[in-house]
Design a protein around this motif. Structure first.
Motif, mmCIF file in Angstrom:
data_model
loop_
_atom_site.group_PDB
_atom_site.id
_atom_site.type_symbol
_atom_site.label_atom_id
_atom_site.label_comp_id
_atom_site.label_asym_id
_atom_site.label_seq_id
_atom_site.Cartn_x
_atom_site.Cartn_y
_atom_site.Cartn_z
ATOM 1 N N THR A 101 6.429 40.109 -7.686
ATOM 2 C CA THR A 101 6.700 38.503 -7.733
ATOM 3 C C THR A 101 8.207 38.175 -7.947
ATOM 4 O O THR A 101 8.789 38.917 -8.846
ATOM 5 C CB THR A 101 5.765 38.147 -8.797
ATOM 6 O OG1 THR A 101 4.457 38.644 -8.944
ATOM 7 C CG2 THR A 101 5.714 36.608 -9.114
ATOM 8 N N ARG A 102 8.503 37.237 -7.242
ATOM 9 C CA ARG A 102 9.790 36.540 -7.375
ATOM 10 C C ARG A 102 10.038 35.708 -8.356
ATOM 11 O O ARG A 102 9.113 34.839 -8.899
ATOM 12 C CB ARG A 102 10.070 36.025 -6.100
ATOM 13 C CG ARG A 102 9.549 34.779 -5.688
ATOM 14 C CD ARG A 102 9.866 34.164 -4.338
ATOM 15 N NE ARG A 102 8.915 33.060 -3.998
ATOM 16 C CZ ARG A 102 9.287 31.912 -3.840
ATOM 17 N NH1 ARG A 102 10.587 31.617 -3.880
ATOM 18 N NH2 ARG A 102 8.545 30.987 -3.442
ATOM 19 N N PHE A 103 11.021 35.511 -9.028
ATOM 20 C CA PHE A 103 11.379 34.399 -10.197
ATOM 21 C C PHE A 103 12.802 33.872 -9.476
ATOM 22 O O PHE A 103 13.876 34.273 -9.801
ATOM 23 C CB PHE A 103 11.449 34.947 -11.396
ATOM 24 C CG PHE A 103 10.468 35.784 -12.056
ATOM 25 C CD1 PHE A 103 9.172 35.181 -12.358
ATOM 26 C CD2 PHE A 103 10.528 37.271 -11.828
ATOM 27 C CE1 PHE A 103 8.037 36.121 -12.888
ATOM 28 C CE2 PHE A 103 9.188 37.900 -12.327
ATOM 29 C CZ PHE A 103 8.102 37.458 -12.902
ATOM 30 N N LYS A 105 15.825 31.859 -8.889
ATOM 31 C CA LYS A 105 17.164 31.640 -9.815
ATOM 32 C C LYS A 105 18.269 30.737 -9.318
ATOM 33 O O LYS A 105 18.599 31.198 -8.073
ATOM 34 C CB LYS A 105 17.771 32.685 -10.610
ATOM 35 C CG LYS A 105 16.584 33.640 -11.646
ATOM 36 C CD LYS A 105 16.239 32.912 -12.757
ATOM 37 C CE LYS A 105 15.616 33.672 -13.740
ATOM 38 N NZ LYS A 105 15.092 33.019 -14.767
ATOM 39 N N SER A 110 21.292 35.697 -15.124
ATOM 40 C CA SER A 110 20.074 36.219 -15.527
ATOM 41 C C SER A 110 20.086 37.800 -14.989
ATOM 42 O O SER A 110 20.761 38.068 -14.008
ATOM 43 C CB SER A 110 18.859 35.760 -15.108
ATOM 44 O OG SER A 110 18.679 34.260 -15.628
ATOM 45 N N CYS A 127 17.082 35.547 -6.500
ATOM 46 C CA CYS A 127 15.746 35.680 -7.580
ATOM 47 C C CYS A 127 15.815 37.086 -8.251
ATOM 48 O O CYS A 127 16.609 37.915 -8.113
ATOM 49 C CB CYS A 127 14.457 35.742 -6.651
ATOM 50 S SG CYS A 127 14.199 37.042 -5.414
ATOM 51 N N GLN A 128 14.987 37.063 -9.354
ATOM 52 C CA GLN A 128 14.506 38.161 -9.912
ATOM 53 C C GLN A 128 13.318 38.743 -9.193
ATOM 54 O O GLN A 128 12.688 37.818 -8.929
ATOM 55 C CB GLN A 128 14.412 37.951 -11.448
ATOM 56 C CG GLN A 128 15.413 37.790 -12.401
ATOM 57 C CD GLN A 128 15.449 37.260 -13.776
ATOM 58 O OE1 GLN A 128 14.459 36.586 -13.817
ATOM 59 N NE2 GLN A 128 16.056 37.931 -14.745
#
Length: 292
Positions: A101-103, A105, A110, A127-128
Protein backbone atom coordinates in the motif's frame (compact mmCIF):
# COMPACT_ATOMS: atom_id res chain seq x y z
CA UNK A 1 -25.67 7.53 18.21
CA UNK A 2 -27.15 7.49 21.71
CA UNK A 3 -24.98 8.00 24.83
CA UNK A 4 -25.56 4.36 25.83
CA UNK A 5 -24.44 3.16 22.42
CA UNK A 6 -21.35 5.39 22.53
CA UNK A 7 -20.48 4.02 25.98
CA UNK A 8 -20.92 0.43 24.76
CA UNK A 9 -18.69 0.98 21.73
CA UNK A 10 -16.05 2.66 23.85
CA UNK A 11 -16.17 -0.25 26.31
CA UNK A 12 -15.62 -2.74 23.47
CA UNK A 13 -12.71 -0.69 22.15
CA UNK A 14 -11.11 -0.47 25.59
CA UNK A 15 -11.47 -4.24 26.06
CA UNK A 16 -9.88 -4.84 22.64
CA UNK A 17 -7.01 -2.46 23.44
CA UNK A 18 -6.44 -4.05 26.85
CA UNK A 19 -6.08 -7.47 25.20
CA UNK A 20 -3.90 -6.43 22.25
CA UNK A 21 -1.67 -4.09 24.30
CA UNK A 22 -1.27 -6.52 27.19
CA UNK A 23 2.44 -7.14 26.33
CA UNK A 24 3.31 -3.49 27.06
CA UNK A 25 5.67 -3.35 30.03
CA UNK A 26 4.23 -0.21 31.62
CA UNK A 27 0.75 0.92 32.61
CA UNK A 28 1.16 4.33 30.96
CA UNK A 29 2.05 2.65 27.66
CA UNK A 30 -1.14 0.60 27.80
CA UNK A 31 -3.16 3.73 28.55
CA UNK A 32 -1.72 5.88 25.77
CA UNK A 33 -1.81 2.98 23.34
CA UNK A 34 -5.57 2.80 23.88
CA UNK A 35 -5.91 6.58 23.53
CA UNK A 36 -3.84 6.56 20.33
CA UNK A 37 -6.04 3.80 18.91
CA UNK A 38 -9.12 5.90 19.68
CA UNK A 39 -7.46 8.85 18.00
CA UNK A 40 -6.98 6.87 14.80
CA UNK A 41 -10.73 6.15 14.75
CA UNK A 42 -11.82 9.76 15.21
CA UNK A 43 -13.23 11.74 12.29
CA UNK A 44 -10.65 13.59 10.23
CA UNK A 45 -8.24 12.67 7.47
CA UNK A 46 -5.05 13.72 9.26
CA UNK A 47 -3.78 10.92 11.52
CA UNK A 48 -0.68 12.66 12.88
CA UNK A 49 -0.47 13.31 16.62
CA UNK A 50 -1.37 17.01 16.78
CA UNK A 51 -4.71 16.91 14.90
CA UNK A 52 -5.68 13.67 16.66
CA UNK A 53 -4.95 15.23 20.06
CA UNK A 54 -7.21 18.15 19.18
CA UNK A 55 -10.06 15.74 18.39
CA UNK A 56 -9.65 13.63 21.55
CA UNK A 57 -10.90 16.23 24.02
CA UNK A 58 -9.75 15.65 27.60
CA UNK A 59 -7.51 12.75 26.52
CA UNK A 60 -5.82 14.88 23.88
CA UNK A 61 -2.41 15.18 25.54
CA UNK A 62 -0.24 15.85 22.51
CA UNK A 63 3.06 15.43 24.35
CA UNK A 64 2.04 12.08 25.90
CA UNK A 65 0.82 10.75 22.54
CA UNK A 66 3.98 11.92 20.79
CA UNK A 67 6.13 10.30 23.47
CA UNK A 68 4.22 7.01 23.07
CA UNK A 69 4.90 7.01 19.31
CA UNK A 70 8.48 8.30 19.19
CA UNK A 71 10.38 7.59 22.43
CA UNK A 72 8.50 4.95 24.42
CA UNK A 73 10.18 1.63 23.53
CA UNK A 74 8.02 -1.47 22.97
CA UNK A 75 8.28 -4.56 20.82
CA UNK A 76 5.79 -4.37 17.93
CA UNK A 77 6.10 -8.12 17.23
CA UNK A 78 4.28 -8.93 20.47
CA UNK A 79 1.42 -6.60 19.54
CA UNK A 80 1.17 -8.02 16.02
CA UNK A 81 1.05 -11.54 17.46
CA UNK A 82 -1.80 -10.60 19.81
CA UNK A 83 -3.70 -9.05 16.92
CA UNK A 84 -3.08 -12.08 14.69
CA UNK A 85 -4.40 -14.52 17.30
CA UNK A 86 -7.52 -12.44 17.80
CA UNK A 87 -8.15 -12.07 14.05
CA UNK A 88 -7.57 -15.78 13.44
CA UNK A 89 -10.37 -16.55 15.89
CA UNK A 90 -12.68 -13.88 14.44
CA UNK A 91 -12.05 -14.49 10.72
CA UNK A 92 -11.29 -18.20 10.41
CA UNK A 93 -8.72 -17.46 7.65
CA UNK A 94 -8.61 -19.57 4.51
CA UNK A 95 -5.77 -17.68 2.82
CA UNK A 96 -2.81 -15.42 3.46
CA UNK A 97 -2.83 -12.37 1.20
CA UNK A 98 0.36 -10.41 0.48
CA UNK A 99 -0.02 -6.86 -0.74
CA UNK A 100 1.54 -3.40 -0.60
CA UNK A 101 0.00 0.00 0.00
CA UNK A 102 1.23 3.49 -0.82
CA UNK A 103 1.18 6.43 1.57
CA UNK A 104 1.34 9.63 -0.47
CA UNK A 105 3.82 12.23 0.76
CA UNK A 106 4.22 15.80 -0.48
CA UNK A 107 7.67 16.22 1.06
CA UNK A 108 10.70 13.98 1.50
CA UNK A 109 11.35 14.14 5.26
CA UNK A 110 9.47 10.96 6.30
CA UNK A 111 11.32 7.65 6.48
CA UNK A 112 11.70 5.76 3.19
CA UNK A 113 9.86 8.32 1.06
CA UNK A 114 10.88 8.13 -2.57
CA UNK A 115 9.44 8.25 -6.06
CA UNK A 116 8.55 4.60 -6.49
CA UNK A 117 6.06 2.30 -8.11
CA UNK A 118 3.07 1.14 -6.15
CA UNK A 119 0.50 -1.35 -7.40
CA UNK A 120 -2.37 0.40 -5.62
CA UNK A 121 -1.97 3.39 -7.97
CA UNK A 122 -0.35 1.45 -10.83
CA UNK A 123 2.14 4.28 -11.29
CA UNK A 124 5.27 5.90 -9.86
CA UNK A 125 4.49 8.43 -7.12
CA UNK A 126 6.26 10.18 -4.25
CA UNK A 127 5.29 7.97 -1.36
CA UNK A 128 6.11 5.45 1.33
CA UNK A 129 5.22 1.83 0.57
CA UNK A 130 4.16 -0.65 3.22
CA UNK A 131 4.22 -4.41 2.57
CA UNK A 132 1.50 -6.27 4.43
CA UNK A 133 0.28 -9.79 5.22
CA UNK A 134 -3.46 -10.30 5.68
CA UNK A 135 -5.54 -13.12 7.10
CA UNK A 136 -8.53 -13.53 4.78
CA UNK A 137 -11.72 -15.51 4.30
CA UNK A 138 -14.78 -15.02 2.10
CA UNK A 139 -16.35 -12.62 4.58
CA UNK A 140 -13.48 -10.66 6.13
CA UNK A 141 -9.77 -9.83 6.10
CA UNK A 142 -7.31 -8.09 8.41
CA UNK A 143 -3.66 -7.06 8.13
CA UNK A 144 -1.69 -8.75 10.92
CA UNK A 145 1.91 -8.16 9.84
CA UNK A 146 3.61 -5.40 7.87
CA UNK A 147 6.94 -3.86 6.93
CA UNK A 148 7.95 -0.41 5.67
CA UNK A 149 9.76 -0.89 2.36
CA UNK A 150 13.19 0.79 2.28
CA UNK A 151 14.07 1.81 -1.31
CA UNK A 152 17.66 1.40 -2.56
CA UNK A 153 18.10 5.19 -2.45
CA UNK A 154 17.88 5.01 1.37
CA UNK A 155 20.49 2.23 1.68
CA UNK A 156 24.09 3.47 1.99
CA UNK A 157 25.35 0.11 0.71
CA UNK A 158 23.32 0.32 -2.51
CA UNK A 159 24.78 1.63 -5.79
CA UNK A 160 21.54 3.64 -6.06
CA UNK A 161 22.04 5.38 -2.70
CA UNK A 162 20.99 9.03 -2.51
CA UNK A 163 23.27 11.06 -0.22
CA UNK A 164 20.45 13.31 1.00
CA UNK A 165 18.20 10.37 1.88
CA UNK A 166 21.01 8.44 3.57
CA UNK A 167 21.79 11.51 5.67
CA UNK A 168 18.19 11.53 6.95
CA UNK A 169 18.27 7.95 8.25
CA UNK A 170 19.31 8.90 11.80
CA UNK A 171 16.66 11.61 12.12
CA UNK A 172 14.05 9.11 10.88
CA UNK A 173 15.13 6.48 13.42
CA UNK A 174 16.24 3.89 10.86
CA UNK A 175 18.71 1.45 12.51
CA UNK A 176 22.16 1.15 10.94
CA UNK A 177 21.66 -2.55 10.17
CA UNK A 178 18.45 -2.03 8.16
CA UNK A 179 19.01 -1.94 4.41
CA UNK A 180 17.11 -2.42 1.19
CA UNK A 181 15.23 -5.73 0.96
CA UNK A 182 13.02 -6.69 -1.99
CA UNK A 183 9.28 -6.71 -1.29
CA UNK A 184 8.94 -10.43 -2.02
CA UNK A 185 11.62 -11.17 0.60
CA UNK A 186 9.84 -8.96 3.15
CA UNK A 187 6.71 -10.99 2.40
CA UNK A 188 8.50 -14.29 3.10
CA UNK A 189 10.02 -12.84 6.30
CA UNK A 190 6.54 -11.87 7.49
CA UNK A 191 5.24 -15.31 6.59
CA UNK A 192 7.95 -16.96 8.69
CA UNK A 193 7.25 -14.65 11.63
CA UNK A 194 3.50 -15.22 11.43
CA UNK A 195 3.97 -18.99 11.35
CA UNK A 196 6.24 -18.71 14.41
CA UNK A 197 3.15 -17.43 16.27
CA UNK A 198 1.40 -20.73 15.58
CA UNK A 199 -0.73 -19.58 12.65
CA UNK A 200 -0.86 -22.11 9.84
CA UNK A 201 -2.91 -21.18 6.75
CA UNK A 202 -2.33 -23.48 3.75
CA UNK A 203 -2.95 -21.02 0.88
CA UNK A 204 -1.08 -17.86 -0.16
CA UNK A 205 -2.41 -15.22 -2.56
CA UNK A 206 -0.52 -12.30 -4.15
CA UNK A 207 -0.52 -10.13 -7.26
CA UNK A 208 2.11 -10.05 -10.00
CA UNK A 209 4.29 -7.68 -7.99
CA UNK A 210 5.18 -10.77 -5.96
CA UNK A 211 4.22 -13.60 -8.32
CA UNK A 212 6.70 -12.47 -10.99
CA UNK A 213 9.58 -13.20 -8.59
CA UNK A 214 10.55 -16.85 -9.03
CA UNK A 215 12.32 -16.75 -5.65
CA UNK A 216 9.01 -15.80 -3.99
CA UNK A 217 7.15 -18.70 -5.62
CA UNK A 218 9.94 -21.11 -4.72
CA UNK A 219 9.90 -19.77 -1.14
CA UNK A 220 6.18 -20.53 -0.81
CA UNK A 221 6.72 -24.00 -2.27
CA UNK A 222 9.62 -24.72 0.09
CA UNK A 223 7.37 -23.78 3.01
CA UNK A 224 4.70 -26.24 1.88
CA UNK A 225 2.10 -23.64 0.87
CA UNK A 226 -0.26 -23.86 -2.05
CA UNK A 227 -0.45 -20.52 -3.80
CA UNK A 228 -2.40 -18.48 -6.34
CA UNK A 229 -0.30 -15.56 -7.59
CA UNK A 230 -0.60 -13.18 -10.49
CA UNK A 231 2.10 -13.10 -13.16
CA UNK A 232 2.85 -10.73 -16.02
CA UNK A 233 2.02 -11.77 -19.59
CA UNK A 234 5.67 -11.17 -20.53
CA UNK A 235 7.02 -13.65 -17.97
CA UNK A 236 8.79 -16.54 -19.69
CA UNK A 237 7.94 -20.19 -19.08
CA UNK A 238 8.27 -23.63 -20.64
CA UNK A 239 5.28 -25.48 -22.04
CA UNK A 240 3.69 -28.22 -19.94
CA UNK A 241 5.22 -31.01 -22.03
CA UNK A 242 8.78 -29.62 -21.94
CA UNK A 243 11.34 -32.01 -20.49
CA UNK A 244 14.77 -31.42 -18.99
CA UNK A 245 17.65 -33.00 -20.90
CA UNK A 246 21.13 -33.70 -19.49
CA UNK A 247 24.22 -34.22 -21.60
CA UNK A 248 25.94 -37.63 -21.24
CA UNK A 249 28.19 -37.77 -18.16
CA UNK A 250 31.74 -38.96 -18.75
CA UNK A 251 32.33 -39.71 -15.08
CA UNK A 252 34.88 -36.94 -14.65
CA UNK A 253 34.37 -33.57 -13.02
CA UNK A 254 31.04 -32.12 -12.05
CA UNK A 255 27.99 -33.82 -13.66
CA UNK A 256 26.29 -31.59 -16.28
CA UNK A 257 23.14 -29.76 -15.19
CA UNK A 258 19.95 -30.80 -16.96
CA UNK A 259 18.53 -28.05 -19.17
CA UNK A 260 15.53 -27.43 -21.36
CA UNK A 261 16.56 -27.88 -25.00
CA UNK A 262 14.26 -25.13 -26.29
CA UNK A 263 13.98 -21.45 -25.45
CA UNK A 264 11.07 -20.51 -23.13
CA UNK A 265 7.96 -18.75 -24.37
CA UNK A 266 6.22 -15.76 -22.89
CA UNK A 267 3.12 -16.63 -20.86
CA UNK A 268 1.03 -14.71 -23.39
CA UNK A 269 2.39 -16.87 -26.23
CA UNK A 270 1.66 -20.05 -24.28
CA UNK A 271 -1.92 -18.95 -23.60
CA UNK A 272 -2.52 -18.14 -27.27
CA UNK A 273 -1.00 -21.46 -28.33
CA UNK A 274 -3.26 -23.37 -25.91
CA UNK A 275 -6.35 -21.91 -27.62
CA UNK A 276 -9.78 -20.88 -26.41
CA UNK A 277 -10.87 -24.44 -25.60
CA UNK A 278 -8.23 -24.66 -22.86
CA UNK A 279 -9.53 -21.51 -21.14
CA UNK A 280 -11.61 -21.75 -17.97
CA UNK A 281 -13.93 -19.01 -16.74
CA UNK A 282 -12.98 -17.45 -13.41
CA UNK A 283 -15.31 -15.16 -11.46
CA UNK A 284 -13.93 -12.61 -9.02
CA UNK A 285 -15.93 -11.04 -6.24
CA UNK A 286 -16.21 -7.28 -6.61
CA UNK A 287 -13.92 -5.25 -4.36
CA UNK A 288 -13.28 -1.66 -3.47
CA UNK A 289 -12.25 0.60 -6.38
CA UNK A 290 -8.59 1.69 -6.55
CA UNK A 291 -7.74 4.80 -4.57
CA UNK A 292 -6.22 7.91 -6.05
Amino acid sequence: MTPDKIAAVRGELEAFAAEVFEPFARKDQRRWGQVYLRGLLTDGQRKSVEPMAARLGEDGNRQALANFITTSPWDPAHIRAQLAWRMEEAIGPEALVFDDTRFLKDGSASACVSRQYTGAADKVTNCQVGVSLHLASDHASAAVNWRLFLPPSWDPASPKADADKVARRTACGIPDDVGHVEKWQLALDMLDETRSWGLEVPLAVADAGYGDAAAFRHGLQERGLNYVVGISATLSAQSADAALVAEPYSGRGRPPVAKYPDQPWSVKELVIAAGRKAARPVQWRGGAPPRG
